[in-house]
Design a protein around this motif. Structure first.
Motif, short mmCIF file in Angstrom:
data_model
loop_
_atom_site.label_atom_id
_atom_site.label_comp_id
_atom_site.label_asym_id
_atom_site.label_seq_id
_atom_site.Cartn_x
_atom_site.Cartn_y
_atom_site.Cartn_z
N MET A 23 0.82 -1.21 0.00
CA MET A 23 0.00 0.00 0.00
C MET A 23 0.86 1.26 0.00
SD MET A 23 -3.19 -0.89 2.51
CE MET A 23 -3.96 0.68 2.14
N ALA A 24 2.13 1.13 0.42
CA ALA A 24 3.04 2.27 0.42
C ALA A 24 4.10 2.11 -0.67
CB ALA A 24 3.71 2.41 1.78
N SER A 25 3.73 1.47 -1.76
CA SER A 25 4.70 1.12 -2.80
C SER A 25 5.38 2.32 -3.45
CB SER A 25 4.03 0.27 -3.88
OG SER A 25 2.95 0.99 -4.47
N TYR A 26 4.76 3.51 -3.35
CA TYR A 26 5.39 4.71 -3.92
C TYR A 26 5.80 5.70 -2.83
CZ TYR A 26 6.49 7.91 -7.73
OH TYR A 26 7.14 8.73 -8.63
N VAL A 27 5.96 5.19 -1.61
CA VAL A 27 6.39 6.02 -0.49
C VAL A 27 7.81 5.64 -0.13
CG1 VAL A 27 5.94 6.72 1.89
CG2 VAL A 27 4.02 6.14 0.39
N SER A 28 8.73 6.57 -0.29
CA SER A 28 10.12 6.36 0.10
C SER A 28 10.75 7.71 0.41
CB SER A 28 10.91 5.65 -1.02
OG SER A 28 12.15 5.17 -0.53
N GLY A 29 11.60 7.72 1.41
CA GLY A 29 12.21 8.97 1.85
C GLY A 29 11.29 9.83 2.67
N ALA A 30 10.20 9.25 3.18
CA ALA A 30 9.19 10.01 3.91
C ALA A 30 9.43 9.97 5.41
CB ALA A 30 7.80 9.48 3.59
N HIS A 31 9.01 11.05 6.08
CA HIS A 31 8.96 11.10 7.54
C HIS A 31 7.49 11.18 7.93
CE1 HIS A 31 13.07 13.35 7.14
NE2 HIS A 31 13.19 12.04 6.99
N VAL A 32 6.97 10.13 8.49
CA VAL A 32 5.56 10.07 8.85
C VAL A 32 5.41 10.40 10.33
CG1 VAL A 32 3.49 8.65 8.94
CG2 VAL A 32 5.12 8.36 7.06
N ALA A 33 4.71 11.48 10.64
CA ALA A 33 4.52 11.90 12.03
C ALA A 33 3.46 11.02 12.69
CB ALA A 33 4.10 13.36 12.10
N CYS A 34 3.79 10.49 13.86
CA CYS A 34 2.84 9.72 14.66
C CYS A 34 2.95 10.24 16.09
CB CYS A 34 3.15 8.22 14.57
SG CYS A 34 1.89 7.15 15.28
N HIS A 35 2.40 11.44 16.31
CA HIS A 35 2.61 12.13 17.58
C HIS A 35 1.33 12.75 18.16
CE1 HIS A 35 2.38 15.51 14.99
NE2 HIS A 35 3.66 15.61 14.69
N GLY A 36 0.19 12.36 17.63
CA GLY A 36 -1.07 12.83 18.21
C GLY A 36 -1.36 14.30 18.00
N GLY A 37 -0.70 14.92 17.04
CA GLY A 37 -0.93 16.33 16.78
C GLY A 37 0.23 17.22 17.17
N GLY A 38 1.22 16.64 17.85
CA GLY A 38 2.42 17.41 18.18
C GLY A 38 2.34 18.13 19.51
N GLU A 39 3.42 18.82 19.82
CA GLU A 39 3.53 19.54 21.08
C GLU A 39 3.11 21.00 20.89
OE1 GLU A 39 7.64 18.95 21.91
OE2 GLU A 39 7.32 16.99 22.82
N PRO A 40 2.27 21.52 21.78
CA PRO A 40 1.85 22.92 21.64
C PRO A 40 3.01 23.86 21.93
CG PRO A 40 1.04 22.01 23.69
CD PRO A 40 1.65 20.87 22.94
N PRO A 41 3.02 25.06 21.31
CA PRO A 41 4.10 26.02 21.56
C PRO A 41 4.15 26.42 23.04
CG PRO A 41 2.77 26.68 19.67
CD PRO A 41 2.05 25.56 20.32
N ILE A 42 5.35 26.58 23.55
CA ILE A 42 5.54 26.85 24.96
C ILE A 42 4.94 28.18 25.38
CG2 ILE A 42 7.79 27.94 24.70
CD1 ILE A 42 6.73 25.46 27.48
#
Length: 268
Positions: free
Chosen positions: A226-245
């Motif tokens: 299913m990811a046959s054309y995905v290479s060199g990618a950075h996939v974020a898996c962080h729940g939306g990220g950290e809010p700015p301080i």
């Protein structure tokens, strides 16, 4: 029509796969029908169901070569390598020894490079190539005080991913998962108890830390057709990220990492 990922017949290596995030990743590959080999520096009393376990110090190139050669000897191929082994204890950069920093970078950057190179040597000879999935961290893209060497190593992993994807295509796809906070068997101890973990989770847009198997879901996708054309990618898996301080500025009385300038007890 439902979409499923079937990796029956595929051979998958997950470093650091006997506990924590690695165990969640290994479980998801087992669920997808793959043959799963986990490795760590120490043996385990009993491998997780559906897996086999081998000992390997990923910082030792000879160990890595023996590991990959053994997998291929026993299973005939290697289709997926997941570089999950890593981590770092908390230590301020100026206080830790040179040896400490060397070991952290060795585990989190040089070890994955060694695994990737050994895997590539096998995958490039296979008609359908293979896939390498690197487990990185949001520490790669923001300051990482207290784990500076770890953050630097993970930034190196992200750079390495994009370079290897270009060097090794079309035979091998290389991708990274940028992981945020994740609940494991050690989370409460690491953050100071369940109540502190709950307070931290309230700062995450999705309201909780990840489950290890959710990181595994992303790894299985990246390794699958299913990811046959995905290479060199950075996939974020962080729940939306950290809010700015700055959103919490009214709650902060001093810089959390400022040196102690107190003169209490100093000679007059």
């Amino acid at each position: 029509m439902s979409i499923t990922i079937d990796l029956t017949g595929r051979v998958v290596l997950v470093t650091g796969g006997s506990q924590g995030i690695g165990a969640g990743i290994a479980q998801r590959f087992v669920d997808a029908g793959a043959t799963v080999i986990t490795c760590a520096r120490r043996p385990v009393a009993e491998p997780a169901p559906g897996t086999e376990h081998r000992t390997c110090d990923v910082r030792d190139p000879d160990d890595v070569t023996a590991l990959v050669e053994g997998v291929v000897r026993d299973h005939g191929r290697l289709d997926v390598a997941v570089n999950n082994a890593g981590g770092a204890p908390y230590a301020m950069a100026a206080d830790a020894s040179d040896r400490f920093h060397e070991k952290i970078i060795g585990l989190n950057l040089m070890g994955p490079l060694a695994i990737a190179r050994a895997a590539y040597a096998v995958m490039r000879t296979q008609p359908d190539g293979g896939s390498i999935v690197n487990v990185s961290s949001i520490s790669a893209s923001r300051p990482s005080p207290g784990t500076a060497s770890y953050g630097a190593a993970k930034a190196g992993i992200n750079s390495l991913t994009t370079s290897l994807a270009q060097e090794w295509g079309p035979h091998v796809r290389v991708n990274t998962i940028d992981v945020g906070l994740c609940r494991t068997e050690n989370t409460a101890d690491h953050y100071g108890g369940d109540e502190q973990v709950r307070r931290i989770e309230r700062t995450i847009p999705l309201g909780r830390m990840a489950r290890p198997t959710e990181i595994g879901d992303v790894a299985v996708f990246l390794a699958s057709p299913m990811a046959s054309y995905v290479s060199g990618a950075h996939v974020a898996c962080h729940g939306g990220g950290e809010p700015p301080i700055f959103h919490f500025a009214d709650q902060i009385t001093t810089h959390p990492f400022a040196p102690d300038t107190s003169t209490e007890g100093a000679p007059s």
